[in-house]
Design a protein around this motif. Structure first.
Motif, PDB file in Angstrom:
ATOM      1  N   THR A  37       0.786  -1.272   0.118  1.00 11.05           N
ATOM      2  CA  THR A  37      -0.070  -0.030   0.067  1.00 11.05           C
ATOM      3  C   THR A  37       0.861   1.288  -0.028  1.00 11.05           C
ATOM      4  OG1 THR A  37      -0.087   0.094   2.398  1.00 11.05           O
ATOM      5  CG2 THR A  37      -1.903  -1.083   1.347  1.00 11.05           C
ATOM      6  N   GLN A 105      -3.738   9.896   7.100  1.00 10.96           N
ATOM      7  CA  GLN A 105      -4.229   8.746   6.041  1.00 10.96           C
ATOM      8  C   GLN A 105      -4.131   9.297   4.761  1.00 10.96           C
ATOM      9  OE1 GLN A 105      -8.291   8.433   7.313  1.00 10.96           O
ATOM     10  NE2 GLN A 105      -9.123   9.693   5.964  1.00 10.96           N
ATOM     11  N   ASP A 107      -5.744   9.497   0.918  1.00  7.08           N
ATOM     12  CA  ASP A 107      -7.164   9.427   0.512  1.00  7.08           C
ATOM     13  C   ASP A 107      -7.317   8.382  -0.197  1.00  7.08           C
ATOM     14  OD1 ASP A 107      -5.495   9.768  -1.735  1.00  7.08           O
ATOM     15  OD2 ASP A 107      -6.927  11.035  -3.018  1.00  7.08           O
ATOM     16  N   TYR A 108      -6.460   7.413  -0.831  1.00  3.86           N
ATOM     17  CA  TYR A 108      -6.856   6.234  -1.362  1.00  3.86           C
ATOM     18  C   TYR A 108      -5.425   5.569  -1.325  1.00  3.86           C
ATOM     19  CZ  TYR A 108      -8.396   2.744  -4.981  1.00  3.86           C
ATOM     20  OH  TYR A 108      -8.278   1.478  -5.267  1.00  3.86           O
ATOM     21  N   ASN A 109      -5.513   4.378  -0.819  1.00  6.85           N
ATOM     22  CA  ASN A 109      -4.196   3.712  -0.371  1.00  6.85           C
ATOM     23  C   ASN A 109      -3.460   2.934  -1.622  1.00  6.85           C
ATOM     24  OD1 ASN A 109      -2.492   3.280   1.636  1.00  6.85           O
ATOM     25  ND2 ASN A 109      -3.753   1.776   2.704  1.00  6.85           N
ATOM     26  N   THR A 111      -2.088   3.245  -6.120  1.00  2.30           N
ATOM     27  CA  THR A 111      -1.839   4.125  -7.165  1.00  2.30           C
ATOM     28  C   THR A 111      -3.384   4.410  -8.094  1.00  2.30           C
ATOM     29  OG1 THR A 111       0.475   3.487  -7.566  1.00  2.30           O
ATOM     30  CG2 THR A 111      -0.775   4.488  -9.317  1.00  2.30           C
ATOM     31  N   LYS A 112      -3.865   5.549  -8.157  1.00  2.00           N
ATOM     32  CA  LYS A 112      -5.284   5.571  -9.120  1.00  2.00           C
ATOM     33  C   LYS A 112      -5.036   5.404 -10.405  1.00  2.00           C
ATOM     34  CE  LYS A 112      -6.141   9.085  -5.549  1.00  2.00           C
ATOM     35  NZ  LYS A 112      -6.554  10.634  -5.168  1.00  2.00           N
ATOM     36  N   SER A 118      -1.964  11.155  -5.577  1.00  2.00           N
ATOM     37  CA  SER A 118      -2.642  10.621  -4.328  1.00  2.00           C
ATOM     38  C   SER A 118      -2.426  11.970  -3.229  1.00  2.00           C
ATOM     39  CB  SER A 118      -1.735   9.430  -3.852  1.00  2.00           C
ATOM     40  OG  SER A 118      -2.070   8.411  -4.608  1.00  2.00           O
TER      41      SER A 118
END
Length: 168
Positions: A37, A105, A107-109, A111-112, A118
């Protein structure tokens, strides 16, 4: 001629039968491992390489690293025993552009898939500070993020922090 043909047919049938019974492989591919992650890559103690200020109106930049004690900046992004983002602390005598401590934290764990950056979300209990990740640590232990200040929704200045992971 028939003897050779029947022998050849017998050999082909024998090879086919052998391949049928030995063609299946029972190779153990190992156990399931969770994917790595961004929290795992980004957590840790990070010391500053450089800090660059950008005037968003005209794209002028100024290096702040050796000014105002930015060279003392350190950020600790901690994770808990389960590998989830937990607390953060900021050390050093640099101007307080980021909160001194709180929780963080991603925002999304991962690669988008839409290729958007990110973001690291810092929360000090009063407000949330958003850092846009511009370089994710990989082979080189370099983290880079940008803090953008806005007024009435329009960015006016940003600070790009280039950091190296501290040796444990």
């Amino acid at each position: 001629m028939r003897t050779i043909t029947s022998k050849l047919l017998g050999v082909v049938l024998l090879l086919s039968a052998t391949m049928t019974f030995t063609g299946c492989s029972t190779v153990d591919d190992g156990e399931f491992t969770s994917p790595i992650t961004l929290t795992e890559k980004i957590s840790g103690k990070w010391v500053v390489n450089s800090v660059v200020q950008t005037d968003e109106a005209n794209a002028r930049t100024k290096t702040l690293t050796d000014l105002l004690n930015f060279d003392t900046f350190v950020i600790n992004l901690n994770q808990d025993e389960a590998g989830k983002a937990s607390t953060f602390t900021v050390e050093g005598n640099a101007p307080a552009l980021l909160p001194a401590s709180g929780t963080w934290q991603m925002d999304y764990n991962f690669t988008k898939s839409d290729n958007t950056a990110s973001r690291i979300l810092l929360n000090d209990g009063k407000a949330e500070t958003v850092l846009t990740v511009t370089t994710v640590p990989g082979n080189t232990k370099t983290l880079e993020y940008r803090l953008t200040r806005k007024t009435k929704g329009q960015p006016f200045v940003s600070y790009t922090y280039n950091l190296t992971q501290a040796v444990k």
